[in-house]
Motif scaffolding. Structure first.
Motif, PDB file in Angstrom:
ATOM      1  N   LEU A  49      67.628  62.344  77.792  1.00 41.31           N
ATOM      2  CA  LEU A  49      66.805  61.481  76.931  1.00 41.31           C
ATOM      3  C   LEU A  49      65.411  62.061  76.755  1.00 41.31           C
ATOM      4  O   LEU A  49      64.841  62.020  75.663  1.00 41.31           O
TER       5      LEU A  49
ATOM      6  N   PHE B 183      63.064  62.675  73.496  1.00 44.25           N
ATOM      7  CA  PHE B 183      61.775  62.006  73.288  1.00 44.25           C
ATOM      8  C   PHE B 183      60.614  62.988  73.230  1.00 44.25           C
ATOM      9  O   PHE B 183      59.690  62.806  72.442  1.00 44.25           O
TER      10      PHE B 183
ATOM     11  N   THR C  85      72.496  54.690  70.798  1.00 43.86           N
ATOM     12  CA  THR C  85      72.306  53.253  71.021  1.00 43.86           C
ATOM     13  C   THR C  85      73.637  52.512  70.883  1.00 43.86           C
ATOM     14  O   THR C  85      73.952  51.629  71.670  1.00 43.86           O
TER      15      THR C  85
ATOM     16  N   PHE D 275      56.597  46.038  73.662  1.00 45.12           N
ATOM     17  CA  PHE D 275      55.198  46.184  73.276  1.00 45.12           C
ATOM     18  C   PHE D 275      54.690  47.591  73.594  1.00 45.12           C
ATOM     19  O   PHE D 275      54.040  48.240  72.782  1.00 45.12           O
ATOM     20  N   LEU D 276      55.052  48.058  74.787  1.00 43.35           N
ATOM     21  CA  LEU D 276      54.639  49.394  75.209  1.00 43.35           C
ATOM     22  C   LEU D 276      55.281  50.464  74.317  1.00 43.35           C
ATOM     23  O   LEU D 276      54.620  51.412  73.879  1.00 43.35           O
TER      24      LEU D 276
ATOM     25  N   GLY E 279      53.626  50.455  70.930  1.00 40.64           N
ATOM     26  CA  GLY E 279      52.310  51.064  70.983  1.00 40.64           C
ATOM     27  C   GLY E 279      52.388  52.581  71.071  1.00 40.64           C
ATOM     28  O   GLY E 279      51.698  53.301  70.352  1.00 40.64           O
TER      29      GLY E 279
ATOM     30  N   PHE F 260      54.915  54.640  70.240  1.00 41.93           N
ATOM     31  CA  PHE F 260      55.445  55.278  69.042  1.00 41.93           C
ATOM     32  C   PHE F 260      54.470  55.219  67.881  1.00 41.93           C
ATOM     33  O   PHE F 260      54.332  56.177  67.131  1.00 41.93           O
TER      34      PHE F 260
ATOM     35  N   THR G  32      51.256  64.277  76.557  1.00 42.42           N
ATOM     36  CA  THR G  32      52.414  63.502  76.099  1.00 42.42           C
ATOM     37  C   THR G  32      53.445  63.337  77.211  1.00 42.42           C
ATOM     38  O   THR G  32      54.026  62.266  77.374  1.00 42.42           O
ATOM     39  N   VAL G  33      53.670  64.415  77.969  1.00 40.13           N
ATOM     40  CA  VAL G  33      54.631  64.330  79.086  1.00 40.13           C
ATOM     41  C   VAL G  33      54.166  63.270  80.075  1.00 40.13           C
ATOM     42  O   VAL G  33      54.964  62.441  80.539  1.00 40.13           O
TER      43      VAL G  33
ATOM     44  N   LEU H 172      54.906  59.945  78.684  1.00 40.52           N
ATOM     45  CA  LEU H 172      56.341  59.629  78.727  1.00 40.52           C
ATOM     46  C   LEU H 172      56.791  59.308  80.148  1.00 40.52           C
ATOM     47  O   LEU H 172      57.597  58.395  80.352  1.00 40.52           O
TER      48      LEU H 172
ATOM     49  N   ASP I  21      58.388  55.930  81.322  1.00 38.86           N
ATOM     50  CA  ASP I  21      59.685  55.894  81.991  1.00 38.86           C
ATOM     51  C   ASP I  21      59.586  55.055  83.256  1.00 38.86           C
ATOM     52  O   ASP I  21      60.464  54.247  83.561  1.00 38.86           O
TER      53      ASP I  21
ATOM     54  N   LEU J 129      63.179  55.198  80.025  1.00 32.00           N
ATOM     55  CA  LEU J 129      63.477  55.844  78.743  1.00 32.00           C
ATOM     56  C   LEU J 129      64.730  55.248  78.115  1.00 32.00           C
ATOM     57  O   LEU J 129      64.855  55.150  76.907  1.00 32.00           O
ATOM     58  N   HIS J 130      65.660  54.826  78.973  1.00 32.11           N
ATOM     59  CA  HIS J 130      66.899  54.262  78.473  1.00 32.11           C
ATOM     60  C   HIS J 130      66.627  53.007  77.646  1.00 32.11           C
ATOM     61  O   HIS J 130      67.148  52.829  76.555  1.00 32.11           O
TER      62      HIS J 130
ATOM     63  N   MET K  24      63.770  52.291  76.297  1.00 31.97           N
ATOM     64  CA  MET K  24      62.991  52.661  75.130  1.00 31.97           C
ATOM     65  C   MET K  24      63.888  53.184  74.018  1.00 31.97           C
ATOM     66  O   MET K  24      63.634  52.948  72.840  1.00 31.97           O
ATOM     67  N   ALA K  25      64.945  53.907  74.388  1.00 28.37           N
ATOM     68  CA  ALA K  25      65.879  54.397  73.374  1.00 28.37           C
ATOM     69  C   ALA K  25      66.482  53.212  72.637  1.00 28.37           C
ATOM     70  O   ALA K  25      66.738  53.268  71.439  1.00 28.37           O
ATOM     71  N   GLY K  26      66.699  52.116  73.369  1.00 28.11           N
ATOM     72  CA  GLY K  26      67.238  50.909  72.739  1.00 28.11           C
ATOM     73  C   GLY K  26      66.240  50.227  71.838  1.00 28.11           C
ATOM     74  O   GLY K  26      66.498  50.009  70.662  1.00 28.11           O
TER      75      GLY K  26
END
Lengths: 292, 271
Positions: free
Chosen positions: A113, A117, A182, B194-195, B198, B200, B250-251, B254, B258, B263-264, B266-268
């Protein structure tokens, strides 16, 4: 930071009259709606109006120039071809990849993931720039290919369609994988087992059970990647340049160099129409796909 | 091995090769940039002998980069902040469903996302000229508000669709005050969305080129515009060094996301 999420008394617990609640809802939605009208709807109307005018008044000449000259038809085709090739390659890689990511657990899943990202969070300009370094004739890709003997001497890659497509897939691939992921992640693994119990081979179970279930994710991914890549600007500018004019580069040139805003506006309206058509078509397909 | 089992194995093998191949392919340009930033020479000859930090030292002396970076950070922070307030409020109104046409409103709020950035840029350019708005900073902020608002709306509508508003009433019944119920029930449930929203929208604004290019002038340049200009004029590893620093930031962002959200998840919600 999360204080901003406070919805204020938007959801009063004392059961007010529905009227009052509706007024509150209107009130809290109003600022966003105003922004949308003032900074999105009105500018678009103005753009459409500009594309239909010239010094003498109402005219269709800009559209005639765009849709009636073979050069500009070629430009439109370039944009469409870039989007088509990008979408197909991204789907071919992204579809199976989404399954593996959804099956992964623990740190493997986190790492996969993160590999989606992190590039998504990195600047498009920086990534496109990296590909110009990688694909130069004395770049890493050529060095490796010559080194392992696949090719005898460096081949020209930068400023070719290959470079354009490689860079474009690289930048838009996460937008294909994420929607499919998803859907697949929510998917009940027992479904394929059930299909197998009922006598379906893996291939049959895949085609009859898995593919239809993942269709909404695929449609969303295809729509996203197509509409993003059809209007890409940085990628063609850096990776292929003048020899592959697209609608985006034409629009930018019309405004920033040629001072032909009306013609640029017409090109913008055509690009917008393509993007809207793709989104509308995918929404429709998504709806019928959901029913099936 | 029987035929069906072999087919299944092949399918899994294909999926894993695609995922690992995609990960390597996606990370390749980032690795190249990081490597190039340590190049001892002004040309990016990879591989090279002897890493050098000279390009990092040069970042501070680059003409106009600090103002561009600071402008980009300000525009991204302010537009994201406003978008979070407006977008979250609108998402709550939509999720409660007490609005006429709330479904349509949700779609319309998200629609600028699907809009080619360049088209939005020229539309805003002409519009701002027509209404006589002649302040590049204000024009940039307003433009970035329409870039960030759809991200917030999309993510918050998705997050709120899974939130049960009766929980607030339940908390009230159990003795919470209304603000107390919101803070204890609603804020934790919505914090991940919310996070994500913000993060993205900040990144979308920070990296925006196609809209901003039409709204900047000689003195008001955002970082992406400055960077593309630099690449086209005289690329050297200084840009790679600057990009590497942004990448590291950025790392960190992230990793923090996480830890806080996963992250899982967030992917949703990100989708």
């Amino acid at each position: 930071m999360s204080d901003r999420a406070l919805p204020a008394p938007a959801t009063p617990a004392m059961k007010p009259a529905p009227d009052r609640e509706r007024r509150l809802a209107l009130l809290i939605a109003a600022p966003a709606v105003l922004v949308l009208v003032g900074l999105f709807a009105l500018p678009l109307v103005k753009l459409l109006a500009a594309s239909l005018t010239d010094a003498t008044g109402l005219t269709l000449t800009h559209y005639a120039k765009l849709l009636g000259t073979s050069y500009y038809l070629g430009v439109i085709w370039n944009s469409l071809r870039l989007a088509l090739v990008t979408t197909l390659i991204a789907l071919a890689i992204g579809y199976p990849a989404a399954f593996a990511i959804a099956r992964a657990r623990g740190w493997v899943r986190s790492a996969l993931l993160a590999s989606l990202f992190l590039p998504l969070a990195a600047s498009v300009i920086v990534k496109a720039f990296a590909w110009t370094i990688l694909l130069r004739s004395d770049g890493l890709v050529n060095t490796v290919l010559v080194g392992i003997g696949i090719i005898d001497e460096p081949i020209r890659m930068i400023f070719t369609e290959t470079a354009l497509f490689v860079g474009s897939v690289n930048i838009f691939l996460p937008f294909m994988i994420l929607p499919i992921y998803t859907v697949v992640a929510q998917f009940d693994g027992r479904l394929t087992e059930a299909a197998a119990t009922l006598g379906a081979g893996p291939l049959e179970a895949f085609v009859k059970v898995v593919v239809p279930l993942t269709l909404p994710g695929v449609i969303a991914g295809v729509a996203l990647v197509f509409s993003l890549s059809v209007s890409a600007y940085v990628v063609p500018t850096l990776l292929i340049g003048e020899r592959y004019p697209t609608l985006s580069t034409t629009i930018a040139k019309a405004y920033l160099l040629a001072r032909q805003p009306e013609f640029g506006a017409a090109a913008g309206v055509v690009l917008l129409a393509i993007a809207i058509a793709v989104v509308a078509l995918s929404t429709r397909l998504g709806r019928t796909g959901g029913k099936a | 091995m029987t035929g069906p089992a072999l087919t299944a194995r092949l399918g899994i093998l294909l999926a894993w090769s695609a995922a690992l191949g995609a990960a390597a392919f996606l990370l390749a340009p980032l690795v190249v940039i990081a490597a190039a930033s340590f190049s001892p020479t002004p040309v990016f000859d990879l591989p090279f002998d002897g890493a050098s930090l000279r390009w990092y030292a040069r970042i501070g002396r680059l003409d106009g980069f600090w103002p561009a970076l600071s402008l980009s950070l300000q525009v991204a922070a302010v537009s994201t902040g406003i978008a979070l307030v407006l977008g979250t409020l609108a998402a709550i109104a939509i999720a409660r469903g007490r609005l006429p046409f709330s479904g349509t409103l949700g779609t319309v709020l998200v629609s600028p996302l699907m809009m080619p950035g360049l088209v939005l840029g020229i539309a805003l350019l002409q519009y701002f000229r027509a209404i006589g708005l002649d302040l590049p900073l204000a024009a940039l902020l307003l433009a970035h508000l329409i870039i960030t608002l759809p991200y917030v709306a999309r993510t918050m509508i998705a997050g709120l669709s899974r939130f049960d508003f009766t929980l607030i009433e339940a908390a009230r019944t159990l003795g919470c005050t209304f603000p107390g119920a919101v803070v204890k029930v609603m804020v934790p449930a919505l914090a991940p969305a919310f996070l994500t929203a913000g993060l993205f929208s900040f990144l979308a604004s920070f990296d925006n080129y196609p809209v901003s290019i039409f709204l900047t002038d000689v003195r008001t340049k955002t970082l992406p515009i400055k960077m593309l200009q630099y690449i086209e004029e005289a690329p050297d590893p200084t840009l790679a060094a600057l990009s590497t620093l942004i990448l590291i930031a950025t790392v960190i962002l992230l990793i923090a996301s996480d830890r806080l959200v996963g992250l899982h998840r967030m992917a949703g919600t990100g989708q």
